[in-house]
Design an enzyme around this catalytic site. Structure first.
Site, mmCIF file in Angstrom:
data_model
loop_
_atom_site.group_PDB
_atom_site.id
_atom_site.type_symbol
_atom_site.label_atom_id
_atom_site.label_comp_id
_atom_site.label_asym_id
_atom_site.label_seq_id
_atom_site.Cartn_x
_atom_site.Cartn_y
_atom_site.Cartn_z
ATOM 1 N N THR A 84 35.196 36.121 31.552
ATOM 2 C CA THR A 84 36.313 36.032 32.486
ATOM 3 C C THR A 84 37.552 35.608 31.714
ATOM 4 O OG1 THR A 84 37.035 35.117 34.599
ATOM 5 C CG2 THR A 84 35.677 33.668 33.249
ATOM 6 N N LYS B 285 38.509 38.755 28.500
ATOM 7 C CA LYS B 285 38.176 40.155 28.781
ATOM 8 C C LYS B 285 38.803 41.136 27.790
ATOM 9 C CE LYS B 285 37.311 40.002 33.750
ATOM 10 N NZ LYS B 285 37.686 40.657 35.006
ATOM 11 N N ASN C 55 33.920 43.021 30.730
ATOM 12 C CA ASN C 55 33.513 41.807 31.457
ATOM 13 C C ASN C 55 32.009 41.541 31.369
ATOM 14 O OD1 ASN C 55 32.527 43.769 33.156
ATOM 15 N ND2 ASN C 55 33.294 42.835 35.030
ATOM 16 N N ASP D 53 33.881 46.114 36.659
ATOM 17 C CA ASP D 53 34.780 45.960 37.815
ATOM 18 C C ASP D 53 35.002 47.311 38.522
ATOM 19 O OD1 ASP D 53 35.181 43.226 37.745
ATOM 20 O OD2 ASP D 53 36.904 43.353 36.409
ATOM 21 N N GLY E 253 47.963 45.064 36.940
ATOM 22 C CA GLY E 253 47.324 44.111 36.041
ATOM 23 C C GLY E 253 45.938 44.582 35.625
ATOM 24 N N TYR F 34 39.882 37.747 47.168
ATOM 25 C CA TYR F 34 38.780 37.307 48.040
ATOM 26 C C TYR F 34 38.868 35.833 48.432
ATOM 27 C CZ TYR F 34 36.926 36.099 43.460
ATOM 28 O OH TYR F 34 36.791 35.599 42.196
#
Ligand SMILES: NC(=O)c1ccc[n+]([C@@H]2O[C@H](COP(=O)([O-])OP(=O)(O)OC[C@H]3O[C@@H](n4cnc5c(N)ncnc54)[C@H](OP(=O)(O)O)[C@@H]3O)[C@@H](O)[C@H]2O)c1
Length: 287
Positions: free
Chosen positions: A67, A71, A92, A108, A136, A228
């Site tokens: 993380t 990455k 990741n 991802d 991003g 989230y």
């Protein structure tokens, strides 16, 4: 959890790492599958990431997740980077191969795609343009996933135009056109769109809100927010009120963990209602 002499090891490397929900996610699956394994937080400073990754096979680890801010850093350290991760420009998930080499994936895009498939199974990627907000790291994974799914036109909106231009240059293909737009065009680009995805951090707890005029977005277009925390962002609440199908960011987070778990611990896992409930409980708990 019982640790034995043969416990399989994996973890999450980051700096900081205490905020990560990945130990809870993989811990849930380890308990569910009954596998003799452990998934631990690995707080590693950026200047030590190469050394720490190289130590994984030496210490008998099967691999790890990465993380922030590792990455991108890890790209230069690992031995093999899968083509999708190379295109996205970040990894990741690291797998220690039987020969001790480090293989790296970006899951991802897989997580976004699987969640899309699960939540809006009838959505037709080729039917209409898709609006993506943000350029991003996560936007790169989302755009790659949309392109691989067969989206023909992506309208990319970002505050920093040069970053969006770089994304478009890296990820546009002969089959997927990417146009770059300033925030002043965010209403206009929604006209005729078939999906809207927020990948900016706007609307996340502690960040400024994302106030969007959705009046130009066709009601048939689902709205996805990959943020989230909170689970229902202001964007999703507004879209739900207008009658859009809405998709929160938790599903992407859960699905992105599947390939790593399967590679390290050797068993397929699923995203179930029980898993979602356990993760939701952790999101609402003060940390
Ligand atoms: N659900 C999942 O599995 C998942 C996975 C990854 C990330 N995420 C979430 O996605 C969000 C973005 O993550 P990331 O890794 O892509 O972050 P990032 O690389 O730092 O990118 C942040 C994006 O937000 C934009 N932004 C930030 N503040 C802004 C502001 N005040 N006004 C306008 N635009 C602003 C940035 O625009 P500029 O380029 O102009 O700075 C950039 O496009 C985070 O909330 C993260 O938690 C979710």
């Amino acid at each position: 959890m019982k640790i034995t002499g043969t416990t399989r090891l994996a973890g999450i490397m980051g700096w900081p790492v205490a905020h990560s929900r990945s130990p809870l996610l993989h811990g849930f699956w380890l308990e569910e599958t009954g596998i003799d394994g452990a998934y631990v937080p690995l707080p590693v400073r950026p200047e030590n990431v190469a050394e720490a990754l190289r130590a994984l096979p030496v210490l008998g680890f099967r691999g790890c997740n990465l993380t922030i801010p590792h990455k991108q850093l890890a790209l230069a350290v690992v031995d093999r980077v899968e083509p999708l991760a190379r295109r996205i420009g970040a990894v990741n998930t690291v797998i220690v191969a039987p020969d001790g080499k480090l293989m790296a994936w970006n899951t991802d895009a897989f997580g976004f795609r699987e969640n899309l498939r699960e939540t809006v199974p009838d959505w037709d990627p080729a039917a209409r343009p898709v609006v993506v907000l943000g350029a991003g790291g996560s936007a790169r994974a989302v755009v790659a996933a949309l392109s691989d799914a067969g989206v023909v036109e992506i309208r990319l909106v970002n505050r920093t135009i040069s970053r969006a231009d770089a994304l478009a240059r890296d990820l546009a293909t002969t089959a997927t056109r990417i146009s770059v737009h300033a925030w002043s065009e965010v209403s206009a680009v929604q006209r005729g769109a078939g999906l809207l995805v927020n990948t900016t951090s706007l609307g996340m707890a502690g960040e400024p809100p994302l106030d969007l005029d959705l009046s130009q977005l066709p009601l048939s277009a689902p709205v996805i927010d990959i943020v989230y925390v909170p689970l229902e962002t202001g964007l999703l609440a507004a879209a739900r009120q207008r009658g859009h199908v809405v998709v929160d960011g938790l599903g992407m987070l859960l699905h992105q963990g599947r390939p790593g778990f399967e590679a390290w611990f050797g068993a397929p896992v699923r995203v179930t209602a029980e898993l979602r409930a356990a993760m939701v409980a952790s999101l609402v708990k003060p940390r």
